[in-house]
Design a protein around this motif. Structure first.
Motif, mmCIF file in Angstrom:
data_model
loop_
_atom_site.group_PDB
_atom_site.id
_atom_site.type_symbol
_atom_site.label_atom_id
_atom_site.label_comp_id
_atom_site.label_asym_id
_atom_site.label_seq_id
_atom_site.Cartn_x
_atom_site.Cartn_y
_atom_site.Cartn_z
ATOM 1 N N PRO A 8 2.381 3.968 1.347
ATOM 2 C CA PRO A 8 3.550 3.124 1.019
ATOM 3 C C PRO A 8 4.252 3.217 -0.037
ATOM 4 O O PRO A 8 5.597 2.889 -0.071
ATOM 5 C CB PRO A 8 2.415 1.716 0.805
ATOM 6 C CG PRO A 8 1.151 2.175 1.290
ATOM 7 C CD PRO A 8 1.091 3.746 1.236
ATOM 8 N N ALA A 9 3.704 3.681 -1.286
ATOM 9 C CA ALA A 9 4.478 4.052 -2.523
ATOM 10 C C ALA A 9 5.623 4.820 -1.989
ATOM 11 O O ALA A 9 6.820 4.573 -2.496
ATOM 12 C CB ALA A 9 3.845 4.497 -3.566
ATOM 13 N N GLN A 10 5.280 5.936 -1.547
ATOM 14 C CA GLN A 10 6.380 6.966 -1.203
ATOM 15 C C GLN A 10 7.610 6.254 -0.224
ATOM 16 O O GLN A 10 8.772 6.472 -0.488
ATOM 17 C CB GLN A 10 5.751 8.112 -0.252
ATOM 18 C CG GLN A 10 6.799 9.238 0.000
ATOM 19 C CD GLN A 10 6.020 10.030 1.205
ATOM 20 O OE1 GLN A 10 5.432 9.558 1.995
ATOM 21 N NE2 GLN A 10 6.433 11.326 1.040
ATOM 22 N N ALA A 42 8.371 2.867 -0.333
ATOM 23 C CA ALA A 42 8.963 2.057 -0.803
ATOM 24 C C ALA A 42 10.221 2.707 -1.812
ATOM 25 O O ALA A 42 11.293 2.347 -1.843
ATOM 26 C CB ALA A 42 8.141 1.133 -1.629
ATOM 27 N N GLY A 43 9.697 3.937 -2.244
ATOM 28 C CA GLY A 43 10.507 4.838 -2.870
ATOM 29 C C GLY A 43 11.711 5.252 -2.335
ATOM 30 O O GLY A 43 12.945 5.189 -2.767
ATOM 31 N N PHE A 44 11.545 5.768 -1.133
ATOM 32 C CA PHE A 44 12.576 6.328 -0.101
ATOM 33 C C PHE A 44 13.599 5.110 0.107
ATOM 34 O O PHE A 44 14.943 5.470 0.173
ATOM 35 C CB PHE A 44 12.089 6.907 1.072
ATOM 36 C CG PHE A 44 11.389 8.120 0.878
ATOM 37 C CD1 PHE A 44 11.915 9.087 -0.037
ATOM 38 C CD2 PHE A 44 10.330 8.684 1.950
ATOM 39 C CE1 PHE A 44 11.262 10.239 -0.227
ATOM 40 C CE2 PHE A 44 9.883 9.874 1.716
ATOM 41 C CZ PHE A 44 10.188 10.692 0.766
ATOM 42 N N HIS A 80 14.520 2.612 -1.597
ATOM 43 C CA HIS A 80 15.231 2.329 -2.857
ATOM 44 C C HIS A 80 16.227 3.578 -3.141
ATOM 45 O O HIS A 80 17.410 3.401 -3.510
ATOM 46 C CB HIS A 80 14.308 2.511 -4.332
ATOM 47 C CG HIS A 80 13.905 1.023 -4.554
ATOM 48 N ND1 HIS A 80 12.332 0.967 -3.756
ATOM 49 C CD2 HIS A 80 13.836 0.058 -5.223
ATOM 50 C CE1 HIS A 80 11.835 -0.516 -4.207
ATOM 51 N NE2 HIS A 80 12.802 -0.844 -4.996
#
Lengths: 360, 462
Positions: free
Chosen positions: B124-126, B128-130, B132
């Protein structure tokens, strides 16, 4: 490392703060300045994507630190740390949804609950070691994954499990009021990670650290020297689990939503690999491990290189560490750079010598 | 200063352990292929020639045949799952192939489309980062052609906050249940509904429904339960952990639960479904029930070949898209684009690349509707949201986006069955039963605004 320091059985059993010599004080100042830079200036330099990446780096550095305590300090091989992280994320998310407690209290609570659970998991370590302990922890990791796959992670639902099936979007795990945005949350995570590293440092520099070193060198010798092996083994599991617990709560709030796919059992192997590569005997090694595990894949992705290559890179890296640099990159890199510097200086010096002779 | 990693024994144990596990990970990574992913096409390899019976003209991709677009690029992006065992990149790769075809034939009003996607590993963090990164760094004006396991769940609030209307194939329930996402596929729940309808049409009086024990199974299970109830057929639900270890006992369990006048419905990835079906075959169970059915993932020639002719006509597969060798104009163009531009589509012709092609065509249609030549987040996403009446021979009925709290525009589909190692159409377009509340809701939306699903402007290449 001599076990002598850990042999005292009389007197106070409480852990005293280690005394700092001049070198330690200089290092403390340098680290404080570095930390201030990383907390205040560094996040400002990052785009949104790299902010999320470095938040993950900080979280996984703490997880790596936990494994470093277990393996590097105590010699206990654990292949269940990622499953423990998943368990911690579950506990953290459940506490965040179920209570209105302040964020730091939930972090602490998650750490303590995970500490109890992790210590229970560590009970087999009292009678097992090496490959058998590794297999037991791997099996437990698999079991935790199976249970979490069936129960799912809390997402604001009711009941004990706190999970609701919805297609309209589940609630996100809350973040601290002070750090709602991504950049602020990165700062918050770094500060919490720094505190956890400090806790680990205090342990390593004090009596537990000496006891762990004695146990790692030889359990029989440590026992003969009067070290309470059972107590200190459990202490190591408790500390590693506490660190992983806090990291899990941080991870839950970072993602907002949790999925079992985030915690594949194979990641426990990857974690072990990066901890070995980073440097299992050094706290800095955990920071390097965090970078290897979270920053390197992001960097490769950024360059359009498939993440599958990481498996090969880590495989080669572990072989390299096991064969040539057991202390990891954190020792090897500065040493090799110094060697390279001396080589260059030597070559430069040799180049100048004939000129000086001609001048003479 | 320590010079060794614990004792020699510890080091050797560690070496062996890491070597063994590392090897197993490498093997699994190397074994990652579309054949073991969810609904990969079983066609030829990338770059291979398609089995087109009628050639199509690729210059029909754009409005100015043979004229390369040289204006300022229109930047689009996507997030796609790619990890060992799950490779959804064929959709984005095929969308990219179509965009190249468009760029070679005039582009969008002279502007080429610049397409970029990130490959995620269900972190999920990855993800969300993508998301952005696409907006902040890559400056994309639209998010189209993605195909991910959890991206919809992770990013939908972010897209809503930015006014982005995502065009994405997906798996997470949020792909269909939220306001800013509309997929070309119908997903595991509604496809399982269709599979249940299939076995009931085949005469099943009782249903045994089995699916993989993964996140979201409770949400998926509610669909077949409501459809079976509406059709007055009892249904027994099962969940099995994947990878399946004991397919024989699962096959036996399902056949016993369904009974001789019942039907078995499976919702698994092709390799897992195959294990059960082949185990049934080994025990001569395939004729012990009225019918066997599968949700969309089984709609691949790979499954048809692996099962052999014993299953011809016996397995009913709910297919969200038409077969790849049909001779409609859009499918012919899809094959022609695949032949000329699709060398990187590793899975060949199949559901994934079809979805990518459909999404790319929808995007082009939206971009071409923009007046004034301003292509920013606001204009592009308004145009995507305004899409309606998109008719293609790959889907049963015209597709639409529109302003709605949920989007299931693909709610009528085909049933295929194996025949001589290929999947062929068995039943034409059959609506998914409105007993499923989500379907009932979209039917109400379609009834309120009939223009949504009425054929509109012809799509490029028609």
């Amino acid at each position: 490392m001599s076990a002598a320091g850990a042999t005292t059985t009389s007197g106070a059993r409480r852990m005293r703060m280690p005394r700092l010599d001049a070198g330690d004080r200089v290092r403390a100042v340098i680290i404080s300045v570095l930390l201030l830079f990383v907390v205040i200036v560094f996040p400002q330099l990052l785009s949104g994507y790299w902010v999320t990446v470095f938040t993950s780096v900080a979280i996984y550095a703490v997880v790596a630190l936990g494994l470093g305590i277990l393996m590097g300090r105590t010699g206990l091989v654990s292949l269940g740390q990622i499953a423990l992280l998943a368990l911690a994320a579950w506990v953290g998310a459940r506490l965040f949804f179920a209570t209105g407690l302040p964020f730091p209290i939930v972090l602490l609570g998650t750490g303590l609950i995970t500490m109890v659970l992790g210590t229970l998991v560590g009970l087999p370590a009292l009678r097992l070691s090496g490959l058998y302990l590794a297999l037991i922890t791997l099996m437990l990791a698999g079991a935790i994954t199976v249970v979490l796959r069936a129960t799912n992670f809390p997402n604001g639902g009711s009941g004990f499990l706190g999970h609701t099936e919805t297609d309209r979007g589940a609630a996100d795990v809350r973040r601290p009021l002070l750090a709602h945005g991504d950049t602020a949350y990165l700062r918050y995570t770094i500060i919490v990670a720094a505190v956890l590293f400090l806790i680990a440092l205090i342990h390593v520099r004090a009596k537990p650290g000496r006891a762990w070193a004695a146990i790692r060198q030889s359990e029989s010798a440590a026992l003969a020297a009067g070290v309470n092996v059972t107590l200190y083994k459990m202490w190591a599991f408790a500390l590693a689990s506490f660190l992983t617990g806090v990291a899990g709560a941080l991870l839950a709030a970072d993602s907002g939503q949790l999925f079992i796919t985030t915690f594949p059992t194979s990641d426990s192997i990857v974690l072990l690999a990066v901890v070995l590569m980073g440097g299992i005997y050094s706290l800095w090694g955990a920071v390097v491990a965090g970078l290897l595990m979270q920053f390197l894949p992001a960097l490769l992705n950024n360059w359009g290189v498939s993440a599958d290559w990481l498996t090969i890179i880590f495989g080669i890296g572990v072989m390299q560490v096991l064969l040539t640099a057991p202390q990891g990159l954190v020792y090897q890199f500065p040493r090799d750079m110094a060697k390279l510097g001396r080589l260059i200086m030597g070559l430069v010096g040799r180049g100048r010598q004939p000129a000086r002779e001609r001048a003479g | 200063m320590r010079k060794h990693l614990g004792s020699r024994k510890t080091r050797s144990v560690l070496s062996l352990l890491i070597l063994a596990v590392g090897l197993s990970i490498v093997v699994s990574a190397c074994g990652s292929s579309n054949k073991s992913s969810t609904t990969s096409g079983g066609g030829g390899g990338g770059g291979g020639s398609s089995t087109s019976s009628q050639a199509a003209d690729v210059t029909k991709c754009g409005t100015k045949p043979g004229v390369k677009a040289t204006g300022t690029p229109i930047k689009l992006g996507a997030i796609v799952t790619k990890q060992p065992g799950t490779d959804f990149t064929d959709g984005a790769t095929m969308a990219d192939a179509y965009f190249h075809c468009v760029n070679d034939n005039g582009g969008i009003n002279g502007h080429p489309i610049q397409y970029k996607w990130y490959e995620e590993q269900t972190n999920p963090a990855q993800i969300a980062g993508f998301a952005h990164k696409l907006i902040q760094t890559d400056k994309v004006v639209g998010v189209v052609g993605g195909f991910s396991i959890i991206e919809c769940a992770v990013d939908h609030k972010y897209w809503e906050s930015l006014g982005i209307y995502e065009l994405d194939a997906g798996i997470a329930p949020e792909c269909w249940g939220t306001s800013n996402s509309a997929p070309p596929n119908m997903g595991p729940r509604y496809s399982s509904d269709g599979a249940v309808q299939g076995v009931v049409r085949a005469g099943a009086k009782k249903i045994a429904f089995d699916q993989s024990n993964v996140p979201g199974t409770g949400y998926i299970a509610a669909g077949p339960a409501s459809v079976a109830k509406a059709l007055n057929v009892p249904i027994q639900q099962f969940k099995d952990n994947v990878p399946i270890q004991d397919a024989n006992s699962i096959a036996l369990k399902l056949v016993q639960a369904a009974g001789s006048d019942g039907g078995v419905v499976l919702n698994f990835t092709p390799p897992e479904a195959l294990k059960i079906l082949q185990a049934a075959q080994q025990q001569n169970l395939q004729d012990r029930v009225k019918a066997w059915a599968c949700s969309t993932p089984c709609n691949t020639d790979f499954v048809a070949k692996a099962l052999g002719q014993q299953w011809d006509g016996k397995l009913l597969v709910n297919a969200e898209l038409n077969v790849t060798d049909n001779n409609g104009p859009q499918t012919r163009l899809y094959r022609a684009v695949f032949d000329k531009y699709g060398s990187k589509v590793s899975g060949g012709l199949g559901s994934f690349s079809q979805m990518g092609f459909v999404m790319a065509q929808q995007t082009v249609m939206a971009l071409e509707s923009i007046k004034g030549g301003t292509y920013n987040i606001k204009t592009v996403n308004q145009a995507i949201k305004n899409l309606k009446g998109f008719k293609t021979d790959m889907l049963c009925k015209p597709w639409y986006y529109g302003q709605a709290p949920l989007h299931i525009p693909n709610n009528t589909d085909y049933t295929t069955t194996p025949h001589n190692g290929k999947m062929v159409i068995k039943d034409g377009c059959i609506p998914i039963n409105a007993a499923d509340p989500g379907i009932a809701q979209v039917r109400a939306i379609e009834k309120k605004d009939p223009s949504l699903s009425q054929p509109g402007t012809p799509v490029p290449g028609a």
